[in-house]
Design an enzyme around this catalytic site. Structure first.
Site, short mmCIF file in Angstrom:
data_model
loop_
_atom_site.label_atom_id
_atom_site.label_comp_id
_atom_site.label_asym_id
_atom_site.label_seq_id
_atom_site.Cartn_x
_atom_site.Cartn_y
_atom_site.Cartn_z
N ASP A 139 11.31 -0.65 2.53
CA ASP A 139 11.47 -0.12 1.18
C ASP A 139 12.70 0.76 1.05
O ASP A 139 13.51 0.58 0.12
CB ASP A 139 10.22 0.67 0.79
CG ASP A 139 10.32 1.28 -0.60
OD1 ASP A 139 9.85 0.66 -1.55
OD2 ASP A 139 10.90 2.38 -0.72
N THR B 29 9.66 0.16 -4.34
CA THR B 29 9.96 -1.26 -4.24
C THR B 29 8.80 -2.01 -3.62
O THR B 29 8.48 -3.14 -4.04
CB THR B 29 11.24 -1.48 -3.41
OG1 THR B 29 12.28 -0.62 -3.91
CG2 THR B 29 11.69 -2.91 -3.48
N ASP B 30 8.15 -1.43 -2.63
CA ASP B 30 6.95 -2.05 -2.06
C ASP B 30 5.86 -2.21 -3.12
O ASP B 30 5.22 -3.27 -3.23
CB ASP B 30 6.40 -1.19 -0.91
CG ASP B 30 7.08 -1.46 0.42
OD1 ASP B 30 7.75 -2.50 0.54
OD2 ASP B 30 6.92 -0.64 1.33
N VAL B 31 5.63 -1.15 -3.89
CA VAL B 31 4.58 -1.20 -4.91
C VAL B 31 4.91 -2.26 -5.96
O VAL B 31 4.04 -3.06 -6.35
CB VAL B 31 4.41 0.19 -5.57
CG1 VAL B 31 3.50 0.11 -6.78
CG2 VAL B 31 3.84 1.19 -4.54
N GLY C 186 4.31 -5.67 -4.61
CA GLY C 186 2.89 -5.97 -4.63
C GLY C 186 2.42 -6.42 -6.00
O GLY C 186 1.64 -7.38 -6.13
#
Length: 427
Positions: free
Chosen positions: A154, A186-188, A191
């Site tokens: 991220d 960015t990860d969220v 997802g």
């Protein structure tokens, strides 16, 4: 859809089975959302170790009886799932995962490109077993392109994808440097997009009987969610810079110091600005041609903002919030996380919740923001202990004549939850 009876409360995705071979955040965030909506999520973990984030503490979280349930980070992205420990490097472990994939609707993984091919767990292998499988791969840079083989994290993607270039104090200001966002955004976001992709592919499968491969890239998502900043560049050919808490296209839209704290003033149109000027005792500002319209306020930002700073420091934070809200001017405090959960609106919306453990103990957690009138998220269930569901899931889904559970346990291909084990990282 999954072919075993569901005992959990029903939700919009009840009957959908997800084989979850993800860890850390982007993939688990996606499967947690699916679990919230009723899908059966079978989280595959390494025997003896599990998801990396099981050890990402302190802090750890305790239940209402004082028992430690392990790293808070793990609980942030894994509620409502079932933990099954399988050694995918072992041929028998691969057979187990093939059998589970054959009875699942979707598979999601976040290994490096090609990393699962050697275990025959890639899309080509699993689609040969179940042609209508929906298979979602999450990587840093996608399945194609010159960076496809690189690992992506991220923080790295926030930098490479441009987010950090527009986040932080402007050059010349104290503390000026590019900054990451305070959560792994960015990860969220990846997802969230993965969930959209999976649900879209399941809709297509239901209509046509066809499965497909979903190629999710953190870098793609970061570029896509640059939103107006990306379009500002494409429109002008000039890269936007850092503006601290200011907005590139709206003025005033930033943080201001009051006599006793900071507030966010988020004026989105000329009417709001005129009402702000009335409350501020400076109606002439709204009539000034330099400030009467938003384009002019943007052009004359360097003149207007110092004037507003002088005005805002003349009253307290609570005074500004009360008076501007009464005038329908968007304003609010900069809350720390404690104040967030104490906020009456957050409390009224039920955003803090109490996921329950199988033993009936309550943990603290954050609720799903999805509020559907007919099929709301199911009651929150605590993130599972490592291997807690191994035997129950495998016994119900695998052919007992084809898999010897005792032998698999003895050989370490799978592991069971130790008798009397607690929610600790030593499981």
């Amino acid at each position: 859809m999954g072919d075993t009876p569901q005992t959990a409360p029903t939700g919009a995705l009840t009957g959908v089975r997800i084989l979850d071979m993800t860890r850390i955040l982007a993939g688990p965030w996606a499967t947690q959302i699916l679990a919230d909506m009723g899908a059966e999520v079978i989280k595959i973990e390494r025997p003896g170790a599990g998801d990396d984030t099981r050890s990402w503490g302190p802090p750890t979280i305790t239940d209402d009886g004082g028992e430690d349930h392990g790293a808070a980070y793990f609980h942030a992205a894994n509620r409502g799932k079932k933990s099954v420990t399988v050694d995918m490097a072992h041929p028998e472990g691969q057979r187990i995962l093939h059998a589970l994939a054959a009875k699942s609707d979707a598979v999601i993984e976040n290994f490096k490109v090609g990393g699962l091919a050697k275990y025959r767990l890639d899309y080509a292998a699993l689609s040969a077993i179940k042609p209508d499988i929906v298979y979602c791969s999450i990587t840093g840079f996608g399945q194609t392109g010159p960076y496809a083989d690189r690992a992506g994290y991220d923080f790295l993607i926030q930098a490479m994808g441009g987010l950090m270039s527009v986040t932080g104090q402007p050059d010349g200001a104290p503390g000026a440097e590019p900054m990451k966002v305070g959560v792994a955004l960015t990860d969220v976001l990846t997802g969230l997009y993965a969930v959209i992709g999976i649900l879209s592919a399941l809709r297509h499968r239901d209509a046509t009987g066809e499965g497909q491969h979903i190629d999710m890239s953190l870098l793609d998502v970061q570029v896509a969610t640059l939103a107006n900043q990306a379009m500002n560049y494409l429109a002008t050919g000039t890269s936007p810079g850092r503006l601290g808490n200011a907005h590139p296209s709206i003025v005033p839209y930033q943080a201001f110091a009051t006599s006793d704290g900071h507030v966010i003033l988020a004026i989105g149109n000329d009417g709001q600005f005129a009402r702000f000027c009335e409350v501020a005792g400076a109606p002439g500002l709204a009539a000034d041609p330099r400030f009467a319209t938003n384009p002019e306020r943007v052009r004359n930002r360097d003149t207007l903002i110092p004037i507003l700073r002088g005005i805002m420091t003349g009253r307290s934070m609570d005074d500004w919030i009360a008076q501007l809200n009464a005038a329908s001017v968007p304003v609010g405090p900069i809350n720390d996380i404690e104040r967030v959960f104490a906020d009456p609106q957050v409390q009224a919306r039920g955003m803090q919740t109490e996921p329950m453990t199988p033993e009936g103990r309550a943990l603290k957690g954050v609720a799903s923001p999805l509020k559907l009138s007919r099929t709301p998220p199911i009651a929150p269930i605590a993130a599972p202990r490592l291997g807690a569901d191994t035997l129950s899931i495998l016994s119900s889904l695998l052919d007992p004549s084809d898999f010897d559970m005792d032998r698999l346990l003895t050989e370490g291909v799978i592991s069971d939850l130790p008798s009397g084990a607690n929610h600790t990282e030593e499981e």
